[in-house]
Write a protein that holds these residues in place. Structure first.
Motif, PDB file in Angstrom:
ATOM      1  N   GLN A   1      -6.680  35.067 134.378  1.00  9.08           N
ATOM      2  CA  GLN A   1      -6.826  34.628 132.982  1.00  9.08           C
ATOM      3  C   GLN A   1      -6.025  35.547 132.045  1.00  9.08           C
ATOM      4  O   GLN A   1      -5.320  35.083 131.156  1.00  9.08           O
ATOM      5  CB  GLN A   1      -8.294  34.650 132.553  1.00  9.08           C
ATOM      6  N   LYS A   2      -6.145  36.858 132.273  1.00 10.90           N
ATOM      7  CA  LYS A   2      -5.427  37.827 131.424  1.00 10.90           C
ATOM      8  C   LYS A   2      -3.919  37.680 131.608  1.00 10.90           C
ATOM      9  O   LYS A   2      -3.176  37.671 130.631  1.00 10.90           O
ATOM     10  CB  LYS A   2      -5.870  39.250 131.744  1.00 10.90           C
ATOM     11  N   PHE A   3      -3.467  37.587 132.856  1.00 10.29           N
ATOM     12  CA  PHE A   3      -2.030  37.422 133.117  1.00 10.29           C
ATOM     13  C   PHE A   3      -1.503  36.139 132.474  1.00 10.29           C
ATOM     14  O   PHE A   3      -0.367  36.091 132.016  1.00 10.29           O
ATOM     15  CB  PHE A   3      -1.725  37.398 134.613  1.00 10.29           C
ATOM     16  N   SER A   4      -2.329  35.098 132.444  1.00  9.93           N
ATOM     17  CA  SER A   4      -1.870  33.819 131.898  1.00  9.93           C
ATOM     18  C   SER A   4      -1.538  33.920 130.407  1.00  9.93           C
ATOM     19  O   SER A   4      -0.820  33.082 129.879  1.00  9.93           O
ATOM     20  CB  SER A   4      -2.902  32.721 132.138  1.00  9.93           C
ATOM     21  N   GLN A   5      -2.061  34.940 129.749  1.00 10.59           N
ATOM     22  CA  GLN A   5      -1.780  35.126 128.320  1.00 10.59           C
ATOM     23  C   GLN A   5      -0.773  36.242 128.060  1.00 10.59           C
ATOM     24  O   GLN A   5      -0.429  36.514 126.918  1.00 10.59           O
ATOM     25  CB  GLN A   5      -3.094  35.414 127.586  1.00 10.59           C
ATOM     26  N   SER A   6      -0.290  36.852 129.119  1.00  8.14           N
ATOM     27  CA  SER A   6       0.659  37.955 128.985  1.00  8.14           C
ATOM     28  C   SER A   6       2.036  37.440 128.583  1.00  8.14           C
ATOM     29  O   SER A   6       2.480  36.396 129.043  1.00  8.14           O
ATOM     30  CB  SER A   6       0.749  38.694 130.320  1.00  8.14           C
ATOM     31  N   LYS A   7       2.696  38.185 127.752  1.00  9.26           N
ATOM     32  CA  LYS A   7       4.060  37.820 127.346  1.00  9.26           C
ATOM     33  C   LYS A   7       5.102  38.490 128.245  1.00  9.26           C
ATOM     34  O   LYS A   7       6.231  38.045 128.331  1.00  9.26           O
ATOM     35  CB  LYS A   7       4.306  38.259 125.890  1.00  9.26           C
ATOM     36  N   LYS A   8       4.713  39.566 128.917  1.00  3.76           N
ATOM     37  CA  LYS A   8       5.679  40.351 129.683  1.00  3.76           C
ATOM     38  C   LYS A   8       5.667  40.038 131.176  1.00  3.76           C
ATOM     39  O   LYS A   8       6.656  40.277 131.861  1.00  3.76           O
ATOM     40  CB  LYS A   8       5.389  41.846 129.505  1.00  3.76           C
ATOM     41  N   SER A   9       4.561  39.547 131.691  1.00  5.62           N
ATOM     42  CA  SER A   9       4.451  39.346 133.134  1.00  5.62           C
ATOM     43  C   SER A   9       4.791  37.915 133.523  1.00  5.62           C
ATOM     44  O   SER A   9       4.382  36.971 132.854  1.00  5.62           O
ATOM     45  CB  SER A   9       3.022  39.658 133.603  1.00  5.62           C
ATOM     46  N   ASN A  10       5.539  37.785 134.594  1.00  6.25           N
ATOM     47  CA  ASN A  10       5.784  36.483 135.220  1.00  6.25           C
ATOM     48  C   ASN A  10       5.246  36.635 136.632  1.00  6.25           C
ATOM     49  O   ASN A  10       5.826  37.353 137.458  1.00  6.25           O
ATOM     50  CB  ASN A  10       7.273  36.137 135.204  1.00  6.25           C
ATOM     51  N   VAL A  11       4.103  36.005 136.905  1.00  4.57           N
ATOM     52  CA  VAL A  11       3.276  36.376 138.039  1.00  4.57           C
ATOM     53  C   VAL A  11       3.301  35.339 139.166  1.00  4.57           C
ATOM     54  O   VAL A  11       3.165  34.137 138.922  1.00  4.57           O
ATOM     55  CB  VAL A  11       1.804  36.576 137.575  1.00  4.57           C
ATOM     56  N   LEU A  12       3.442  35.854 140.381  1.00  3.42           N
ATOM     57  CA  LEU A  12       3.244  35.085 141.601  1.00  3.42           C
ATOM     58  C   LEU A  12       1.891  35.508 142.158  1.00  3.42           C
ATOM     59  O   LEU A  12       1.680  36.691 142.436  1.00  3.42           O
ATOM     60  CB  LEU A  12       4.354  35.386 142.614  1.00  3.42           C
ATOM     61  N   VAL A  13       0.961  34.561 142.267  1.00  7.74           N
ATOM     62  CA  VAL A  13      -0.359  34.840 142.826  1.00  7.74           C
ATOM     63  C   VAL A  13      -0.341  34.365 144.277  1.00  7.74           C
ATOM     64  O   VAL A  13       0.037  33.223 144.556  1.00  7.74           O
ATOM     65  CB  VAL A  13      -1.474  34.102 142.047  1.00  7.74           C
ATOM     66  N   LEU A  14      -0.730  35.242 145.196  1.00  4.02           N
ATOM     67  CA  LEU A  14      -0.746  34.905 146.617  1.00  4.02           C
ATOM     68  C   LEU A  14      -2.161  34.985 147.164  1.00  4.02           C
ATOM     69  O   LEU A  14      -2.856  35.980 146.948  1.00  4.02           O
ATOM     70  CB  LEU A  14       0.121  35.894 147.410  1.00  4.02           C
ATOM     71  N   THR A  15      -2.580  33.940 147.874  1.00  2.22           N
ATOM     72  CA  THR A  15      -3.833  33.992 148.623  1.00  2.22           C
ATOM     73  C   THR A  15      -3.504  33.737 150.091  1.00  2.22           C
ATOM     74  O   THR A  15      -2.517  33.085 150.416  1.00  2.22           O
ATOM     75  CB  THR A  15      -4.878  32.957 148.144  1.00  2.22           C
ATOM     76  N   LYS A  16      -4.373  34.239 150.954  1.00  2.85           N
ATOM     77  CA  LYS A  16      -4.148  34.114 152.399  1.00  2.85           C
ATOM     78  C   LYS A  16      -4.735  32.818 152.950  1.00  2.85           C
ATOM     79  O   LYS A  16      -4.257  32.291 153.944  1.00  2.85           O
ATOM     80  CB  LYS A  16      -4.781  35.327 153.093  1.00  2.85           C
ATOM     81  N   THR A  17      -5.777  32.309 152.288  1.00  2.30           N
ATOM     82  CA  THR A  17      -6.482  31.135 152.813  1.00  2.30           C
ATOM     83  C   THR A  17      -6.722  30.093 151.723  1.00  2.30           C
ATOM     84  O   THR A  17      -6.702  30.410 150.525  1.00  2.30           O
ATOM     85  CB  THR A  17      -7.873  31.538 153.375  1.00  2.30           C
TER      86      THR A  17
END
Length: 160
Positions: free
Chosen positions: A70-86
């Protein structure tokens, strides 16, 4: 779009993720959402070595990651890849992120006894199918491809 992609891949970070996806999407942050990786220092070190040097890495447990996404989704500086294993980790995460992720990528779930192959690199069992159906029911598009240049296949196109 600070959350560039949520990807399910049982290998988490490897060459295709580290270079194919991060380069194509301009990723500067990877968030690994996996309890085992969070609690295993050797695994965490290996993941850190596998990522590109110019990318930040965070390894967090499933329960705490909803708030982080949620916090990353509002960040202006981060472009995020979220990885899950399952698929289960992805489902639990998505239940706690209130609509900030509209699409997920399934990139690698290795075949083992009792699983059915959907693509060359994705095999699912009954639990995976249930988790993916629950994710789809949240209004989230599910695509299957290993690399950005590959042709997209969609969950809705499989008879599951």
């Amino acid at each position: 779009m600070p959350i560039a992609l949520l990807r399910i891949d049982d290998r988490l970070i490897h060459g295709q993720v580290a270079f194919g996806w991060t380069t194509s999407l301009g990723i500067n942050t990877i968030l690994v959402v996996n309890d085992d990786a969070k609690n295993d220092q050797m695994k965490a070190m290996a993941l850190n070595l596998a990522k590109p040097s110019n990318v930040n890495l965070y390894i967090r447990g499933v329960e705490e990651s909803g708030e982080i996404v949620q916090k990353f989704s509002q960040s202006k500086k981060s472009n995020v890849l979220v990885l899950t294993k399952t698929t289960e980790d992805a489902r639990k995460l998505l239940e706690n992120v209130e609509g900030v992720i509209k699409e997920i990528n399934v990139g690698g779930l290795r075949y083992s006894e009792g699983k059915r192959k959907l693509t060359d690199l994705v095999a699912v069992d009954g639990n995976d199918v249930e988790n993916l159906k629950a994710i789809k029911a949240m209004g989230i598009e599910i695509e299957f491809r290993m690399l950005p240049k590959d042709k997209r296949k969609f969950f809705k196109d499989f008879n599951l």
